[in-house]
Design a protein around this motif. Structure first.
Motif, PDB file in Angstrom:
ATOM      1  N   ALA A   1     100.533 134.256  31.396  1.00 25.64           N
ATOM      2  CA  ALA A   1      99.577 133.246  31.848  1.00 25.64           C
ATOM      3  C   ALA A   1      98.732 133.802  32.973  1.00 25.64           C
ATOM      4  O   ALA A   1      99.253 134.414  33.902  1.00 25.64           O
ATOM      5  CB  ALA A   1     100.337 132.010  32.320  1.00 25.64           C
ATOM      6  N   THR A   2      97.419 133.625  32.845  1.00 21.27           N
ATOM      7  CA  THR A   2      96.555 134.030  33.949  1.00 21.27           C
ATOM      8  C   THR A   2      95.836 132.808  34.487  1.00 21.27           C
ATOM      9  O   THR A   2      95.353 131.970  33.721  1.00 21.27           O
ATOM     10  CB  THR A   2      95.490 135.048  33.490  1.00 21.27           C
ATOM     11  OG1 THR A   2      95.019 134.633  32.217  1.00 21.27           O
ATOM     12  CG2 THR A   2      96.045 136.455  33.421  1.00 21.27           C
ATOM     13  N   PHE A   3      95.748 132.716  35.801  1.00 21.48           N
ATOM     14  CA  PHE A   3      95.143 131.567  36.463  1.00 21.48           C
ATOM     15  C   PHE A   3      93.632 131.584  36.268  1.00 21.48           C
ATOM     16  O   PHE A   3      92.978 132.584  36.521  1.00 21.48           O
ATOM     17  CB  PHE A   3      95.484 131.628  37.949  1.00 21.48           C
ATOM     18  CG  PHE A   3      95.141 130.374  38.681  1.00 21.48           C
ATOM     19  CD1 PHE A   3      95.998 129.287  38.655  1.00 21.48           C
ATOM     20  CD2 PHE A   3      93.950 130.279  39.391  1.00 21.48           C
ATOM     21  CE1 PHE A   3      95.677 128.123  39.323  1.00 21.48           C
ATOM     22  CE2 PHE A   3      93.624 129.104  40.046  1.00 21.48           C
ATOM     23  CZ  PHE A   3      94.496 128.038  40.017  1.00 21.48           C
TER      24      PHE A   3
ATOM     25  N   CYS B   1      95.791 127.493  33.636  1.00 26.05           N
ATOM     26  CA  CYS B   1      95.941 128.884  33.208  1.00 26.05           C
ATOM     27  C   CYS B   1      95.450 129.069  31.783  1.00 26.05           C
ATOM     28  O   CYS B   1      95.346 128.138  31.011  1.00 26.05           O
ATOM     29  CB  CYS B   1      97.405 129.312  33.239  1.00 26.05           C
ATOM     30  SG  CYS B   1      98.073 129.429  34.873  1.00 26.05           S
TER      31      CYS B   1
END
Lengths: 283, 280
Positions: free
Chosen positions: A45-47, A37
Motif C-alpha cells: 500500500a502506498t499513501f 492508499c
C-alpha cells in the motif's frame, strides 16, 4: 465485590476483547488507513492522500447507486410500515385465526437474503415472461419494484410483530373511555392508537431505513445490479468496485466508498438516537 | 349494527386469507417445481402441478445432496453456526457481566466500542477483515467462530448488559460472601438468571449466522469450503447452464429446517426478535 471481579478480567473480558480486536478494531482502523492508499494487497500500500475520495465522489456509478438506494429506502420504508401497521390493526381486532396469520406473515423473515432473492427471481421472471415483459435483469424499473416486493414479503411480518406488541400494550381503559364518549373507529385510530404506538413507529421506521440502506444479499441475488449496474445499490457497488475489477486503483476507491457509506450509516443512527431520546423526554 | 360488523369481519378475513396465500405461495411454487424433471421446468409451465410425464420424484434432491454438494455445505453451515453461537453466548455474557459490575476505564471503553461496532456496515471491513483472517489462518469453518465472536459481539454484549442492569446486586453478594469466587458466582448464580436473554440472543445470532453470505464467502478458503448460501449463490453465479431442478431442491432443503424450527419454537423466536428490535 467490584474489586474481586476486577481481578478476574483476563477470564471475563479478554476472550471477547481479543476476538473483537481481530474481528473489528484492527480491520476497522486498517480500513480507514487504506482508504487513503493505493493498494492491491495490504502489504503493498502506498499513501496517496485524498485521491481515492476524489474519485469516489466523482464516480457516476456511485451516485446512481446512491439515488437508487435512497429511492428504494424511502419507498420500502413507507410501504412496509403502512402495510405492517394495517395487518397489525386487523390482527388485534379479535379476528379468527389471528395466530395462524401471524405465524404465516412472519415466516419469510427467517429465510436468508440469498435464498429469498432466488425464490423471487424465479417467481417474478416466470410472471414477467408470461406477461411478455422484459425479465428482471433487463429492466431496472422492474428490478426496483421486484426488490420492493421481496422486501415487503420479508419484512412486513417482522414489523407487524413489533406493531402488534405496541397495540396490545395500549391500556384497554383508554379505548373503552373513548368508545363511551362516542368516538368513531377512525377517531380511535388517529387520536388514541397511533399516538400510543409512536415508539413502535419510530423503531420500525429506523429498522426499515437501515435495512434498506445496507441491503446487499437480496440485491445481489435478485438482480445482481443488472442491467449495466442500473439496479445496483451502494453496498453492491462497493463490493463490485473491490472485487470485480482488476487494476491497482480499484481497491483504494472501494475502500474510500466504504468509508463514505459507513459515515452515512452512522449519521442515520445518530439521527435515530436523537429522535428516540427526544421521545423519551416527552413521555 | 351487529350485522354490519359481521360483514366487515368477513371482508377482513377474506383479505387476510388472500394475503396469506400470497405469503406462502413462493415457497410452494419452488416446492412444486423441484419435483419436476429438468426439461419440464420452463417458465410456461412453472405454475402447473407436475403430471405423470414431468414428475421426477426425489431425483433433484438426490442430485443436490450428492453431486451438487448440498450435504457438505449443510454440514459446514451447521458447524459454523453452532460453534459461533456457543462461543458468542459464553464469552459475551461473561464480558457483559464485567462491564455492568465493574466501573472503570476498561469497561466503559469496551461498552462504547461494542455499541459503535453495531452501527458499522460490513462493507467497511470486508477487505481488511478477510485478509486479517487469512493471515491468522482463521479461514476454516472450525476457526471462523473467532471472527464471528469479534464481529457479532456488539449486539450480544448490548443485550446482555441491558438485562443484567436489572439483576439485583444482593444475590451475587450473598454468593460471594458464602465463598464463591467470581467465576463460580457467574456460572452458578448469574447464568441461570440470564436464561431468557440467553435464548433471545441465541435465536438472533442463529438467524444471522445461518443466513450470512458475504462474511464466510470472503473469509473461508473458497476452494475447500462452501456454506448453504454460498452454494446457492454458486448455482446462479456460475456461467453456462443453471441446473434449475437441483437448485430448487437446495432451496427447499434450506427453507424446510428453518420452517420446522420456527413452528416448533415460535414463542421463543418471536420473543427474541422483539427483544432485539426494541434494544437495537
Amino acid at each position: 465485590m467490584e474489586k474481586a471481579i476486577r481481578r478476574y478480567w483476563p477470564v471475563f473480558v479478554l476472550p471477547t476483547l481479543a476476538a473483537f480486536c481481530i474481528g473489528f478494531i484492527y480491520p476497522f482502523i486498517q480500513g480507514l488507513y487504506l482508504s487513503f492508499c493505493k493498494f492491491t494487497t495490504i502489504k503493498k500500500a502506498t499513501f496517496i492522500g485524498l485521491k481515492n475520495y476524489a474519485y469516489a465522489l466523482s464516480d457516476e456509478g456511485f451516485w446512481s447507486a446512491f439515488s437508487f438506494t435512497a429511492a428504494f429506502t424511502v419507498a420500502s420504508t413507507v410501504l412496509i410500515n403502512v402495510i405492517a401497521f394495517m395487518i397489525a390493526l386487523a390482527l388485534t381486532s379479535r379476528i379468527k385465526g389471528a395466530n395462524l396469520y401471524r405465524t404465516v406473515f412472519f415466516m419469510p423473515n427467517l429465510i436468508g437474503g440469498i435464498v429469498l432473492g432466488y425464490i423471487w427471481q424465479i417467481l417474478l421472471n416466470c410472471v414477467l415472461s408470461l406477461l411478455d415483459k422484459p425479465l428482471l435483469a433487463l429492466n431496472a424499473t422492474y428490478g426496483f419494484w421486484g426488490l420492493i416486493i421481496l422486501m415487503l414479503w420479508q419484512q412486513v411480518g417482522y414489523m407487524m410483530i413489533i406493531y402488534i406488541a405496541g397495540l396490545q400494550s395500549i391500556p384497554e381503559d383508554y379505548l373503552e373511555a373513548a368508545r363511551i364518549d362516542g368516538a368513531s373507529a377512525s377517531q380511535i385510530l388517529f387520536r388514541i392508537k397511533i399516538p400510543n404506538v409512536m415508539p413502535s413507529i419510530t423503531i420500525c421506521s429506523f429498522l426499515t431505513i437501515t435495512n434498506g440502506f445496507k441491503l446487499f444479499d437480496q440485491n445481489l441475488a435478485l438482480t445482481g445490479g443488472e442491467p449495466a449496474h442500473e439496479s445496483e445499490m451502494m453496498a453492491l457497488n462497493i463490493y463490485n468496485t473491490f472485487y470485480s475489477r482488476s487494476g491497482g486503483q480499484w481497491k483504494g476507491y472501494g475502500q474510500a466508498k466504504a468509508v463514505i457509506f459507513c459515515i452515512m450509516v452512522i449519521l442515520i443512527s445518530l439521527i435515530q438516537l436523537k429522535v428516540t431520546k427526544s421521545r423519551e423526554v416527552q413521555q | 349494527m351487529k350485522k354490519k360488523n359481521n360483514t366487515a369481519a368477513s371482508v377482513l378475513s377474506a383479505f387476510l386469507g388472500i394475503l396469506a396465500i400470497f405469503w406462502v405461495y413462493p415457497v410452494v411454487m419452488i416446492l412444486i417445481n423441484s419435483l419436476k424433471s429438468e426439461k419440464y421446468i420452463t417458465t410456461d409451465s412453472a405454475f402447473i402441478l407436475p403430471d405423470a410425464a414431468s414428475f421426477a420424484g426425489l431425483e433433484n434432491y438426490v442430485q443436490a445432496l450428492g453431486a451438487q454438494g448440498f450435504a457438505t455445505a449443510f454440514g459446514y453451515s451447521l458447524v459454523i453456526t453452532v460453534s459461533s453461537v456457543v462461543l458468542i453466548l459464553l464469552c459475551t455474557s461473561m464480558c457483559a457481566w464485567y462491564i455492568t459490575r465493574v466501573h472503570n476505564f476498561l469497561s466503559k471503553m469496551c461498552y462504547a466500542l461494542f455499541v459503535f461496532s453495531m452501527v458499522v456496515p460490513f462493507q467497511m471491513l470486508m477487505f481488511t477483515l478477510s485478509s486479517t483472517a487469512d493471515r491468522l489462518e482463521l479461514d476454516t469453518p472450525f476457526r471462523i467462530c473467532i471472527i464471528y465472536l469479534g464481529f457479532g459481539a456488539g449486539l450480544a454484549v448490548f443485550m446482555f448488559t441491558g438485562f443484567m442492569k436489572s439483576i439485583p446486586l444482593e444475590i451475587e453478594e450473598a454468593a460471594m460472601i458464602d465463598g464463591c469466587n467470581p467465576i463460580k458466582t457467574f456460572f452458578s448464580v448469574i447464568l441461570p438468571i440470564l436464561k431468557p436473554t440467553l435464548i433471545s440472543v441465541c435465536i438472533l445470532e442463529t438467524m444471522w449466522l445461518w443466513n450470512d453470505y458475504l462474511l464466510p464467502y470472503l473469509v473461508l478458503d473458497r476452494k475447500k469450503y462452501t456454506t448453504i448460501p454460498i452454494l446457492i449463490q454458486y448455482f446462479k453465479g456460475s456461467y453456462g447452464h443453471v441446473a434449475m431442478g437441483p437448485m430448487m431442491a437446495c432451496i427447499i432443503m434450506t427453507v424446510l429446517p428453518i420452517i420446522i424450527m420456527y413452528i416448533s419454537c415460535q414463542k421463543y423466536i418471536i420473543k427474541g426478535v422483539l427483544a432485539g428490535a426494541v434494544k437495537g
